[in-house]
Design an enzyme around this catalytic site. Structure first.
Site, short mmCIF file in Angstrom:
data_model
loop_
_atom_site.label_atom_id
_atom_site.label_comp_id
_atom_site.label_asym_id
_atom_site.label_seq_id
_atom_site.Cartn_x
_atom_site.Cartn_y
_atom_site.Cartn_z
NE ARG A 1 46.10 -22.52 38.39
CZ ARG A 1 45.92 -21.45 37.65
NH1 ARG A 1 45.75 -21.55 36.35
NH2 ARG A 1 45.88 -20.25 38.21
CE LYS B 1 46.38 -29.08 31.22
NZ LYS B 1 45.38 -28.21 31.84
NE ARG C 1 52.41 -10.56 23.63
CZ ARG C 1 53.18 -9.74 22.90
NH1 ARG C 1 52.93 -9.59 21.61
NH2 ARG C 1 54.19 -9.09 23.46
#
Length: 343
Positions: free
Chosen positions: A137, A202, A340
């Site tokens: 992306r 990932k 976060r």
């Protein structure tokens, strides 16, 4: 029907480059001497050495041991279009127009986007061992070494663009998890909108690209990238970009059958695209929520409008990310999400 590409376990094709030939011979995971490789390929040992150096430059982990030769640890055989087709369920194979497995190309998605659409309900697929301009992306680069990943693109021609087309990548994510479970891979979750993750790292991603005309058929290219065996050097290269990567080896898959995995990805994606056209994203929402990697976590959503912090509250029936903020519940249809530290 045309199914082209590599030659599987047959004799090495004269059209293959020397690095590809050497890679194919080493893909059994065993040691092969430089002399044996040279004799098989009809070249000098020095040419084999240069081919191995070329494979290493592409990120492939090739071991060299004195008096034993070369080998690729945790290797898997090269992808082969005819073999993949033979593994497809009959009803899926009947929808296949063309299938091809390349050694090298710029981008499998770009290659398929340039093709003329096939009949509604049919598909093409294309894989590559090396992509010079692989991307995800927002035009981010996607790097994968030969034999170390699955770089797969497939087409689909909808009779008309689904009204909830923006959620298509989420539906494909569910299809990918179904395929991985089918070949014995578990522990993978989905990070909105299009990442496959393992404990926050990932494993892969999904890229949907669309070409449509108002009121007419919609031509979609679905790109699926999955890390199989990256090796230390590639892990370091990816981490230098700010992304922590996982691979199937991380999940305990010592020698992945990539051809069977591609066949499972195609079969489940075809079934899912048919389901999506018939029932929309709502029929995938429950499965997606079960695999949601962000649910309840403090996150930052970054989009063209800026950054918003809050706690992820899953997705709605349209596939939008719901975020609990100080201003109330907000929904996002596009954006990048990062977890976060809790405050």
């Amino acid at each position: 029907m045309y199914v082209g590409g590599s030659t599987g376990n047959h004799d090495v094709s004269e059209r293959e480059s020397l690095p590809q030939q050497v890679c194919r011979l080493l893909s059994d995971g065993q040691f092969h001497s430089g002399t044996a490789l040279a004799a098989h390929c009809g070249v000098s040992r020095n040419a084999v050495w240069k081919a191995v150096a070329g494979l290493r430059a592409l990120g492939l982990n090739v071991h060299a041991v004195a008096n034993r030769g070369y080998r690729i640890p945790n290797a898997s055989e090269l992808l082969d279009a005819k073999h993949i087709q033979s593994l497809l369920p009959e009803e899926v194979a009947a929808r296949l127009r063309t299938g091809q497995c390349l050694w090298r190309t710029s981008s499998t998605n770009v290659d398929l986007l340039e093709r003329a659409p096939g009949p509604v309900g049919s598909f093409d697929f294309l894989t590559a061992e090396c992509q010079t301009q692989g991307r995800g992306r927002r035009a981010r680069s996607w790097f994968a070494p030969p034999c170390g990943a699955i770089c797969l693109s497939m087409t689909w021609n909808f009779a008309a663009l689904p009204s909830d087309a923006s959620a298509l990548s989420l539906a494909v994510g569910v299809c990918v998890l179904r395929a991985l479970n089918q070949v014995g891979v578990s522990g993978v979750t989905l990070k909105w909108p299009n990442d496959l993750v393992v404990s926050g790292d990932k494993l892969g991603g999904i890229l949907i690209e669309l070409r449509a005309e108002a009121g007419g058929p919609a031509y979609v290219v679905v790109g699926i990238g999955i890390n199989v065996v990256l090796g230390d050097a590639v892990h370091r290269r990816i981490e230098s970009t700010g992304t922590r990567a996982a691979d199937l080896l991380t999940l305990g898959v010592q020698r992945a059958d990539r051809n069977a995995t591609v066949a499972a990805l195609l079969a489940n994606s075809v079934a899912g695209l048919i389901q999506y056209e018939r029932d929309g994203f709502s029929s995938f929402a429950a499965d997606w929520r079960q695999a949601d990697a962000l649910a309840g976590k403090p996150v930052v959503v970054t989009s063209a409008a800026g950054s918003v912090t809050g706690h992820a509250r899953g997705i709605d029936l349209d596939g939008a990310l719901c975020l609990q903020t100080r201003e109330g519940l907000q929904r996002f249809v596009t954006g990048d999400v990062s977890v976060r530290a809790a405050t």
